[in-house]
Design a protein around this motif. Structure first.
Motif, PDB file in Angstrom:
ATOM      1  N   ASN A 158      -2.702   3.192   4.368  1.00 55.09           N
ATOM      2  CA  ASN A 158      -2.547   2.679   3.008  1.00 55.09           C
ATOM      3  C   ASN A 158      -1.116   2.235   2.694  1.00 55.09           C
ATOM      4  O   ASN A 158      -0.848   1.773   1.585  1.00 55.09           O
ATOM      5  N   VAL A 159      -0.225   2.378   3.663  1.00 50.55           N
ATOM      6  CA  VAL A 159       1.136   1.871   3.531  1.00 50.55           C
ATOM      7  C   VAL A 159       1.178   0.484   4.157  1.00 50.55           C
ATOM      8  O   VAL A 159       0.698   0.277   5.272  1.00 50.55           O
ATOM      9  N   ASP A 160       1.747  -0.495   3.440  1.00 53.21           N
ATOM     10  CA  ASP A 160       1.775  -1.874   3.932  1.00 53.21           C
ATOM     11  C   ASP A 160       2.829  -2.116   4.997  1.00 53.21           C
ATOM     12  O   ASP A 160       2.756  -3.109   5.727  1.00 53.21           O
TER      13      ASP A 160
ATOM     14  N   ASP B 263      13.854   0.634  -7.629  1.00 51.00           N
ATOM     15  CA  ASP B 263      12.853   0.984  -8.632  1.00 51.00           C
ATOM     16  C   ASP B 263      11.642   0.057  -8.610  1.00 51.00           C
ATOM     17  O   ASP B 263      10.798   0.144  -9.509  1.00 51.00           O
ATOM     18  N   HIS B 264      11.534  -0.821  -7.621  1.00 49.03           N
ATOM     19  CA  HIS B 264      10.476  -1.830  -7.658  1.00 49.03           C
ATOM     20  C   HIS B 264       9.089  -1.212  -7.515  1.00 49.03           C
ATOM     21  O   HIS B 264       8.871  -0.347  -6.662  1.00 49.03           O
ATOM     22  N   PRO B 265       8.133  -1.645  -8.338  1.00 46.65           N
ATOM     23  CA  PRO B 265       6.793  -1.043  -8.289  1.00 46.65           C
ATOM     24  C   PRO B 265       6.035  -1.311  -6.993  1.00 46.65           C
ATOM     25  O   PRO B 265       5.072  -0.605  -6.708  1.00 46.65           O
ATOM     26  N   ASN B 266       6.446  -2.301  -6.208  1.00 48.24           N
ATOM     27  CA  ASN B 266       5.759  -2.568  -4.941  1.00 48.24           C
ATOM     28  C   ASN B 266       6.293  -1.716  -3.799  1.00 48.24           C
ATOM     29  O   ASN B 266       5.846  -1.856  -2.660  1.00 48.24           O
ATOM     30  N   PHE B 267       7.231  -0.841  -4.089  1.00 53.56           N
ATOM     31  CA  PHE B 267       7.686   0.156  -3.117  1.00 53.56           C
ATOM     32  C   PHE B 267       7.051   1.501  -3.457  1.00 53.56           C
ATOM     33  O   PHE B 267       7.211   2.018  -4.560  1.00 53.56           O
ATOM     34  N   GLY B 268       6.368   2.083  -2.485  1.00 54.24           N
ATOM     35  CA  GLY B 268       5.817   3.417  -2.647  1.00 54.24           C
ATOM     36  C   GLY B 268       6.813   4.502  -2.317  1.00 54.24           C
ATOM     37  O   GLY B 268       6.534   5.699  -2.469  1.00 54.24           O
ATOM     38  N   GLY B 269       7.987   4.118  -1.852  1.00 55.97           N
ATOM     39  CA  GLY B 269       9.058   5.045  -1.524  1.00 55.97           C
ATOM     40  C   GLY B 269      10.251   4.268  -1.020  1.00 55.97           C
ATOM     41  O   GLY B 269      10.115   3.120  -0.581  1.00 55.97           O
TER      42      GLY B 269
ATOM     43  N   SER C 251      21.342   9.095  15.799  1.00 53.83           N
ATOM     44  CA  SER C 251      21.005  10.264  14.980  1.00 53.83           C
ATOM     45  C   SER C 251      20.514   9.838  13.608  1.00 53.83           C
ATOM     46  O   SER C 251      19.650  10.502  13.014  1.00 53.83           O
ATOM     47  N   ALA C 252      21.061   8.718  13.103  1.00 52.73           N
ATOM     48  CA  ALA C 252      20.628   8.222  11.800  1.00 52.73           C
ATOM     49  C   ALA C 252      19.168   7.773  11.855  1.00 52.73           C
ATOM     50  O   ALA C 252      18.402   8.005  10.910  1.00 52.73           O
ATOM     51  N   VAL C 253      18.774   7.128  12.939  1.00 55.83           N
ATOM     52  CA  VAL C 253      17.372   6.714  13.085  1.00 55.83           C
ATOM     53  C   VAL C 253      16.472   7.947  13.118  1.00 55.83           C
ATOM     54  O   VAL C 253      15.430   8.001  12.439  1.00 55.83           O
ATOM     55  N   LYS C 254      16.864   8.952  13.880  1.00 50.85           N
ATOM     56  CA  LYS C 254      16.063  10.176  13.967  1.00 50.85           C
ATOM     57  C   LYS C 254      15.959  10.855  12.597  1.00 50.85           C
ATOM     58  O   LYS C 254      14.872  11.272  12.175  1.00 50.85           O
ATOM     59  N   ARG C 255      17.083  10.964  11.897  1.00 49.52           N
ATOM     60  CA  ARG C 255      17.086  11.607  10.580  1.00 49.52           C
ATOM     61  C   ARG C 255      16.217  10.820   9.607  1.00 49.52           C
ATOM     62  O   ARG C 255      15.468  11.405   8.805  1.00 49.52           O
ATOM     63  N   ALA C 256      16.304   9.511   9.653  1.00 49.62           N
ATOM     64  CA  ALA C 256      15.523   8.676   8.746  1.00 49.62           C
ATOM     65  C   ALA C 256      14.027   8.885   8.944  1.00 49.62           C
ATOM     66  O   ALA C 256      13.269   8.993   7.969  1.00 49.62           O
ATOM     67  N   LEU C 257      13.587   8.969  10.179  1.00 50.88           N
ATOM     68  CA  LEU C 257      12.151   9.160  10.424  1.00 50.88           C
ATOM     69  C   LEU C 257      11.685  10.510   9.886  1.00 50.88           C
ATOM     70  O   LEU C 257      10.558  10.628   9.383  1.00 50.88           O
ATOM     71  N   GLU C 258      12.542  11.528   9.969  1.00 48.53           N
ATOM     72  CA  GLU C 258      12.198  12.831   9.406  1.00 48.53           C
ATOM     73  C   GLU C 258      12.025  12.754   7.889  1.00 48.53           C
ATOM     74  O   GLU C 258      11.140  13.420   7.331  1.00 48.53           O
ATOM     75  N   LEU C 259      12.864  11.954   7.239  1.00 48.79           N
ATOM     76  CA  LEU C 259      12.767  11.812   5.790  1.00 48.79           C
ATOM     77  C   LEU C 259      11.615  10.894   5.380  1.00 48.79           C
ATOM     78  O   LEU C 259      11.006  11.086   4.322  1.00 48.79           O
ATOM     79  N   LEU C 260      11.334   9.890   6.191  1.00 46.70           N
ATOM     80  CA  LEU C 260      10.324   8.899   5.830  1.00 46.70           C
ATOM     81  C   LEU C 260       8.897   9.420   5.990  1.00 46.70           C
ATOM     82  O   LEU C 260       8.006   8.984   5.265  1.00 46.70           O
ATOM     83  N   GLU C 261       8.687  10.340   6.910  1.00 49.29           N
ATOM     84  CA  GLU C 261       7.306  10.784   7.138  1.00 49.29           C
ATOM     85  C   GLU C 261       6.676  11.411   5.898  1.00 49.29           C
ATOM     86  O   GLU C 261       5.575  11.030   5.504  1.00 49.29           O
ATOM     87  N   PRO C 262       7.324  12.356   5.213  1.00 49.10           N
ATOM     88  CA  PRO C 262       6.696  12.892   3.996  1.00 49.10           C
ATOM     89  C   PRO C 262       6.582  11.848   2.886  1.00 49.10           C
ATOM     90  O   PRO C 262       5.630  11.895   2.093  1.00 49.10           O
ATOM     91  N   ILE C 263       7.531  10.909   2.810  1.00 49.34           N
ATOM     92  CA  ILE C 263       7.415   9.833   1.827  1.00 49.34           C
ATOM     93  C   ILE C 263       6.191   8.987   2.122  1.00 49.34           C
ATOM     94  O   ILE C 263       5.409   8.639   1.226  1.00 49.34           O
ATOM     95  N   ALA C 264       5.994   8.659   3.401  1.00 47.21           N
ATOM     96  CA  ALA C 264       4.827   7.866   3.800  1.00 47.21           C
ATOM     97  C   ALA C 264       3.527   8.609   3.516  1.00 47.21           C
ATOM     98  O   ALA C 264       2.530   8.002   3.107  1.00 47.21           O
TER      99      ALA C 264
ATOM    100  N   MET D 237       2.966  10.700   1.102  1.00 48.65           N
ATOM    101  CA  MET D 237       2.686  10.602  -0.334  1.00 48.65           C
ATOM    102  C   MET D 237       2.218   9.196  -0.703  1.00 48.65           C
ATOM    103  O   MET D 237       1.257   9.021  -1.454  1.00 48.65           O
ATOM    104  N   ALA D 238       2.894   8.186  -0.170  1.00 48.46           N
ATOM    105  CA  ALA D 238       2.511   6.807  -0.476  1.00 48.46           C
ATOM    106  C   ALA D 238       1.116   6.490   0.034  1.00 48.46           C
ATOM    107  O   ALA D 238       0.389   5.687  -0.564  1.00 48.46           O
TER     108      ALA D 238
END
Length: 382
Positions: free
Chosen positions: A34-36, A68-74, A113-126, A128-129
């Motif tokens: 359900n994430v585009d 804050d754009h409504p077309n972003f789920g996170g 390390s930034a890529v690895k950290r980002a994926l850890e943060l993005l998974e729970p956001i995804a 929820m979205a």
């Protein structure tokens, strides 16, 4: 749409943001249907600039509008750490706080390390979205950004006035449409001012005066705006181009005038100041709240603007036949087949509703939107 934005606060973090989005699309997206997609929003500003003034303010407004754009789920915003445009400027809003994260590359160990950290943060956001579902919404929830690029001699009599009809229909239903590109209304601004309250009309006049001064300071002229493609397509003067550009605004009263990327706070037909350069103008409209873009073209223009789907309108049928992979509606039927502007405007309006309801545009099918985020660069690079 239901994208997740990976936004660079500064040019220094753009490569990392691109890498994060690519890896997230490869590894996370298949798990969350359900994430585009994960959309990199990258640019070349944020560091070598003054920390105050119109250029800095425009960048911060633009990035906050995308946050804050409504077309972003996170959203995840990533900085380097030592830049002028600090992450502390971008606090979560009430509705985004659970789906909004930031960090600096310097604080997590470097690029990989930034890529690895980002994926850890993005998974729970995804996750929820992914739980978001479509629901029926009123047309008044739509905000349309109107663009024209690669205009020709037919634009002012087919695609642009047909889009004006669709704009009027949207406004009549309680929605919002945004006209922009101040150098491309030059010579026809009186047609907008005549439809505006005094305060809004004065704002348009002030924008024109600013642009005259801006052009003079940079050795340019607002009187010579048509591009080589415009001229080859039959446009010879800025007045011809401007009359066609203003036609996109239909006949509705002008309800307000806004600075570049300033949040639109009312319904109706409004104006947002911007250059005539399409990616910059569209970026500002999306930051102001546009969740759809309608883009007319006579010469052929390739464009998309994540997270806002963009429909492309050909002013002539020769273009529609030669670039069918990029055109959503052929407005050349107004000339070739005698289709009325009212009927063509209805077709555009119907496609806008279908697109808002999930139908993919040609630019989305190809994958445009990862490189078309271009905030207006104003002022000195220091």
């Amino acid at each position: 749409r239901n994208y997740i934005g990976v936004i660079a606060s500064v040019n220094c973090s753009t490569t990392v943001c691109d890498a994060i989005a690519a890896e997230a699309n490869r590894t996370l997206l298949p798990k969350y249907p359900n994430v585009d997609g994960f959309a990199p929003i990258v640019h070349d500003q944020g560091c070598g600039m003054a920390n105050q003034g119109e250029g800095f303010d425009a960048l911060v407004r633009t990035l906050k509008g995308y946050r804050d754009h409504p077309n972003f789920g996170g959203v995840l915003i990533i900085g380097l750490g030592c830049e002028v445009n600090q992450l502390t400027l971008y606090k979560p809003t009430e509705w985004t706080k659970e789906r909004f994260k930031t960090f600096n590359i310097q604080e997590v160990g470097g690029s990989r390390s930034a890529v690895k950290r980002a994926l850890e943060l993005l998974e729970p956001i995804a996750a929820m979205a992914n739980e978001d579902t479509r629901s029926e919404q009123p047309v008044s929830a739509l905000t349309l950004g109107m663009q024209c690029g690669g205009s020709d001699g037919f634009s002012g009599i087919t695609a642009n006035p047909a889009l004006g009809v669709a704009s009027d229909m949207l406004v009549a239903a309680g929605g919002t449409s945004i006209l922009s590109e101040t150098p491309e209304i030059y010579g026809a601004e009186h047609l907008l001012i005549a439809r505006a309250e005094d305060e809004t009309g004065h704002k348009i006049e002030d924008m024109i005066a600013w642009w005259r001064d801006y052009a003079d300071r940079n050795g340019a002229s607002l009187d010579n705006n048509p591009s080589p493609g415009n001229k080859k397509g039959g446009l010879t003067t800025i007045l011809e181009k401007s009359l066609g550009a203003v036609a996109k605004g239909g006949l509705a009263p002008l309800a307000g005038a806004y600075a570049y990327s300033e949040k639109i706070d009312r319904h109706g037909f409004v104006y947002m100041d911007s250059p005539g350069y399409d990616p910059v103008a569209a970026t500002g409209q999306v930051a102001s709240g546009a969740n759809l873009i309608a883009f007319t073209t006579g010469r052929g223009s390739c464009f998309g603007a994540k997270p806002a789907p963009s429909i492309k309108l050909a002013s002539n049928s020769d273009l529609a036949r030669s670039m069918p992979e990029d055109i959503d509606i052929d407005c050349g039927g107004v000339v070739e087949e005698g289709v009325s502007l009212t009927e063509m405007g209805q077709r555009i309006y119907d496609l806008l509703l279908d697109t808002a309801s999930g139908k993919k545009t040609m630019s989305e099918e190809f994958g445009y939107g990862d490189n078309e985020f271009v905030p207006w660069k104003i002022g000195a690079v220091l």
